[in-house]
Design a protein around this motif. Structure first.
Motif, PDB file in Angstrom:
ATOM      1  N   ARG A 174      33.911  11.194  46.729  1.00  0.00           N
ATOM      2  CA  ARG A 174      32.579  11.281  47.336  1.00  0.00           C
ATOM      3  C   ARG A 174      32.486  10.386  48.570  1.00  0.00           C
ATOM      4  NH1 ARG A 174      29.124  15.178  47.213  1.00  0.00           N
ATOM      5  NH2 ARG A 174      28.268  15.010  45.144  1.00  0.00           N
ATOM      6  N   GLU A 175      33.038   9.180  48.484  1.00  0.00           N
ATOM      7  CA  GLU A 175      33.025   8.283  49.643  1.00  0.00           C
ATOM      8  C   GLU A 175      33.778   8.907  50.808  1.00  0.00           C
ATOM      9  OE1 GLU A 175      32.822   4.071  47.117  1.00  0.00           O
ATOM     10  OE2 GLU A 175      34.752   4.862  47.760  1.00  0.00           O
ATOM     11  N   LEU A 195      31.964  13.208  56.981  1.00  0.00           N
ATOM     12  CA  LEU A 195      30.767  13.767  57.617  1.00  0.00           C
ATOM     13  C   LEU A 195      30.180  12.795  58.637  1.00  0.00           C
ATOM     14  CD1 LEU A 195      29.230  15.497  54.484  1.00  0.00           C
ATOM     15  CD2 LEU A 195      30.254  16.628  56.466  1.00  0.00           C
ATOM     16  N   LEU A 196      30.251  11.503  58.357  1.00  0.00           N
ATOM     17  CA  LEU A 196      29.782  10.508  59.343  1.00  0.00           C
ATOM     18  C   LEU A 196      30.598  10.600  60.625  1.00  0.00           C
ATOM     19  CD1 LEU A 196      29.200   7.286  57.188  1.00  0.00           C
ATOM     20  CD2 LEU A 196      27.458   8.621  58.388  1.00  0.00           C
ATOM     21  N   GLU A 229      21.238  14.451  56.805  1.00  0.00           N
ATOM     22  CA  GLU A 229      22.028  15.692  56.832  1.00  0.00           C
ATOM     23  C   GLU A 229      23.111  15.679  55.750  1.00  0.00           C
ATOM     24  OE1 GLU A 229      21.668  16.728  61.609  1.00  0.00           O
ATOM     25  OE2 GLU A 229      23.215  15.340  60.924  1.00  0.00           O
ATOM     26  N   ILE A 230      23.750  14.525  55.568  1.00  0.00           N
ATOM     27  CA  ILE A 230      24.794  14.411  54.547  1.00  0.00           C
ATOM     28  C   ILE A 230      24.196  14.610  53.163  1.00  0.00           C
ATOM     29  CG2 ILE A 230      26.431  12.818  53.446  1.00  0.00           C
ATOM     30  CD1 ILE A 230      26.828  11.592  56.310  1.00  0.00           C
ATOM     31  N   ALA A 231      23.050  13.976  52.912  1.00  0.00           N
ATOM     32  CA  ALA A 231      22.380  14.101  51.614  1.00  0.00           C
ATOM     33  C   ALA A 231      22.052  15.565  51.318  1.00  0.00           C
ATOM     34  CB  ALA A 231      21.110  13.254  51.596  1.00  0.00           C
ATOM     35  N   ALA A 232      21.491  16.254  52.303  1.00  0.00           N
ATOM     36  CA  ALA A 232      21.127  17.660  52.119  1.00  0.00           C
ATOM     37  C   ALA A 232      22.368  18.520  51.871  1.00  0.00           C
ATOM     38  CB  ALA A 232      20.366  18.171  53.341  1.00  0.00           C
ATOM     39  N   LYS A 277      19.395   7.821  49.487  1.00  0.00           N
ATOM     40  CA  LYS A 277      19.711   6.512  48.918  1.00  0.00           C
ATOM     41  C   LYS A 277      21.122   6.516  48.328  1.00  0.00           C
ATOM     42  CE  LYS A 277      18.104   2.805  45.965  1.00  0.00           C
ATOM     43  NZ  LYS A 277      19.086   1.943  46.566  1.00  0.00           N
ATOM     44  N   THR A 278      21.503   7.587  47.679  1.00  0.00           N
ATOM     45  CA  THR A 278      22.855   7.685  47.109  1.00  0.00           C
ATOM     46  C   THR A 278      23.894   7.672  48.224  1.00  0.00           C
ATOM     47  OG1 THR A 278      22.015   8.864  45.182  1.00  0.00           O
ATOM     48  CG2 THR A 278      24.370   9.073  45.640  1.00  0.00           C
ATOM     49  N   VAL A 279      23.610   8.376  49.309  1.00  0.00           N
ATOM     50  CA  VAL A 279      24.524   8.371  50.459  1.00  0.00           C
ATOM     51  C   VAL A 279      24.666   6.946  50.978  1.00  0.00           C
ATOM     52  CG1 VAL A 279      24.880   9.145  52.849  1.00  0.00           C
ATOM     53  CG2 VAL A 279      24.030  10.757  51.123  1.00  0.00           C
ATOM     54  N   ARG A 280      23.547   6.258  51.156  1.00  0.00           N
ATOM     55  CA  ARG A 280      23.580   4.880  51.651  1.00  0.00           C
ATOM     56  C   ARG A 280      24.328   3.957  50.688  1.00  0.00           C
ATOM     57  NH1 ARG A 280      18.314   6.297  53.193  1.00  0.00           N
ATOM     58  NH2 ARG A 280      17.454   5.177  51.403  1.00  0.00           N
ATOM     59  N   ASN A 281      24.165   4.191  49.389  1.00  0.00           N
ATOM     60  CA  ASN A 281      24.881   3.379  48.393  1.00  0.00           C
ATOM     61  C   ASN A 281      26.389   3.566  48.520  1.00  0.00           C
ATOM     62  OD1 ASN A 281      22.552   2.287  47.301  1.00  0.00           O
ATOM     63  ND2 ASN A 281      22.472   3.721  45.590  1.00  0.00           N
ATOM     64  N   HIS A 282      26.834   4.803  48.697  1.00  0.00           N
ATOM     65  CA  HIS A 282      28.271   5.068  48.864  1.00  0.00           C
ATOM     66  C   HIS A 282      28.806   4.381  50.128  1.00  0.00           C
ATOM     67  CE1 HIS A 282      29.073   7.735  45.547  1.00  0.00           C
ATOM     68  NE2 HIS A 282      28.089   8.543  45.880  1.00  0.00           N
TER      69      HIS A 282
END
Length: 74
Positions: free
Chosen positions: A14-15, A21-22, A30-33, A40-45
């Motif tokens: 996942r990371e 994508l970044l 956009e990544i979350a969608a 928040k999960t994206v930011r946590n990763h």
């Protein structure tokens, strides 16, 4: 066994997905969608990866991941 350890990735799947994508200039939103997870999960990763690498931000994390061949610009 030593060969297996040599090829072991620093990142979780996942990371890796998120950082790929970044690199393609996708925003957190956009990544979350795209991945069907919360921002928040994206930011946590991203935060977990930054901590693992001992760097101070996303840009430095990307540079380090490229240097370590954990990420590609493809």
């Amino acid at each position: 066994m030593a060969d297996e350890l040599h090829h072991r990735s620093l990142l979780t799947g996942r990371e890796r997905e998120i950082f790929q994508l970044l690199v393609k200039d996708q925003t957190t939103k956009e990544i979350a969608a795209r991945l069907g997870i919360s921002e928040k999960t994206v930011r946590n990763h991203i935060s977990n990866t930054i901590q693992k690498l001992g760097v101070s931000g996303r840009a430095q994390a990307i540079v380090e991941l490229l240097r370590l061949s954990e990420l590609s610009l493809d």
